[in-house]
Design a protein around this motif. Structure first.
Motif, PDB file in Angstrom:
ATOM      1  N   TYR A  18       0.798  -1.226   0.000  1.00 39.58           N
ATOM      2  CA  TYR A  18       0.000   0.000   0.000  1.00 39.58           C
ATOM      3  C   TYR A  18       0.831   1.277   0.000  1.00 39.58           C
ATOM      4  CZ  TYR A  18      -4.053  -2.960   0.553  1.00 39.58           C
ATOM      5  OH  TYR A  18      -5.018  -3.891   0.358  1.00 39.58           O
ATOM      6  N   PRO A  19       1.910   1.382   0.761  1.00 39.58           N
ATOM      7  CA  PRO A  19       2.728   2.599   0.633  1.00 39.58           C
ATOM      8  C   PRO A  19       3.394   2.732  -0.740  1.00 39.58           C
ATOM      9  CG  PRO A  19       3.337   1.401   2.620  1.00 39.58           C
ATOM     10  CD  PRO A  19       2.359   0.573   1.876  1.00 39.58           C
ATOM     11  N   ILE A  20       3.742   1.620  -1.346  1.00 35.52           N
ATOM     12  CA  ILE A  20       4.352   1.653  -2.675  1.00 35.52           C
ATOM     13  C   ILE A  20       3.339   2.129  -3.705  1.00 35.52           C
ATOM     14  CG2 ILE A  20       5.401   0.222  -4.482  1.00 35.52           C
ATOM     15  CD1 ILE A  20       6.473  -1.557  -2.170  1.00 35.52           C
ATOM     16  N   ILE A  21       2.113   1.620  -3.623  1.00 41.08           N
ATOM     17  CA  ILE A  21       1.057   2.026  -4.550  1.00 41.08           C
ATOM     18  C   ILE A  21       0.742   3.506  -4.379  1.00 41.08           C
ATOM     19  CG2 ILE A  21      -1.398   1.739  -5.091  1.00 41.08           C
ATOM     20  CD1 ILE A  21      -1.038  -1.248  -4.478  1.00 41.08           C
ATOM     21  N   SER A  22       0.646   3.975  -3.144  1.00 44.79           N
ATOM     22  CA  SER A  22       0.326   5.382  -2.916  1.00 44.79           C
ATOM     23  C   SER A  22       1.456   6.289  -3.413  1.00 44.79           C
ATOM     24  CB  SER A  22       0.037   5.649  -1.444  1.00 44.79           C
ATOM     25  OG  SER A  22       1.173   5.388  -0.658  1.00 44.79           O
TER      26      SER A  22
END
Length: 64
Positions: A18-22
């Motif tokens: 999720y942090p990578i996608i954001s």
């Protein structure tokens, strides 16, 4: 306080994506916005910037 949140986040499987996608969404949005700004036509920018200075603009109001 942070140690309680960190412990709960460590127990969730697959949460590291999720942090990578954001970051990817954030980066692509602002790169796209920068490209759009630098490729926008200069005469259109001048036209839009002079709209508040024009006196011949008539505001129409509808009466019911």
């Amino acid at each position: 306080m942070l140690k309680f949140i960190k412990h709960n986040m460590e127990t969730i499987l697959g949460i590291e994506i999720y942090p990578i996608i954001s970051l990817i969404i954030f980066f692509t949005f602002f790169v796209g916005l920068g490209i759009w700004v630098f490729t926008y036509k200069k005469d259109k920018i001048k036209e839009l910037s002079n709209i508040p200075l024009e006196d011949d603009c008539v505001i129409k109001s509808e009466k019911k």
